[in-house]
Structures are given as structure tokens and as C-alpha cells.
Design a protein around this motif. Sequence first.
Motif: not given
Length: 105
Positions: A16-17, A20-21, A23-24, A66, A94
Motif C-alpha cells: 500500500h505504501a 502511495c509513493q 502516486l506521490a 507498481q 481523493v
Amino acid sequence: MTVPNQLPMDELTVHHAKLCQALADPKRIQILYALDGHPRHVSGLAEDLNIPQPTVSRHLRILRKQALVTSRRDGPAVYYKLRDRRIIEALNTVHEILLENIANR
């Protein structure tokens, strides 16, 4: 903790992390939105988003790692598409949360 037919919670949290990275970066979000609906060639993405082609390629490599996008070679050209459109739905959620947070400030 393990959920049946799924990864252990700590392993899932690590994945998950990492997602998210991926998508950062604002450019990667732009690329995902640009891929919504149809496959795109790297050059077309670069031109439409006004981002240098090597930068688009680098971001696509991260998104592919990813499993957010897939690629298909057609002769010398490589086309990219969303692996699963639910990522756009998640990004839209979001986006809505951010707009509400901004409006409530």
C-alpha cells in the motif's frame, strides 16, 4: 493478522505504501488521468502534458513497477494503458476530499 485469500496485513501495508509513493508525484497523476480511456504512446503523452519524453518514460516505469499501467509494443512504439480503471476512481475520490477540505478552511 492475515485475511483469507490475501496477503498478511504487514505485507499488504508495505505494498500500500509503495503504491502511495508511486502516486506521490503530480506528473504521475497527470499521466494516469491522460491514460484514462485509451492507450497512449510515450511521445503523445509527453506532447499533451508538456513534459519531456524522458521524464514521461521514467514516470511510466515507476507506474508500471507498481502495476498501475501496462505496456504493449507495436513495432518501435510502446503504448501504455491503465491496468485497472479503479485507480482513476480512487484518485477522483481523493480529489473530492481535497476540494471539500479546501472549501471548509
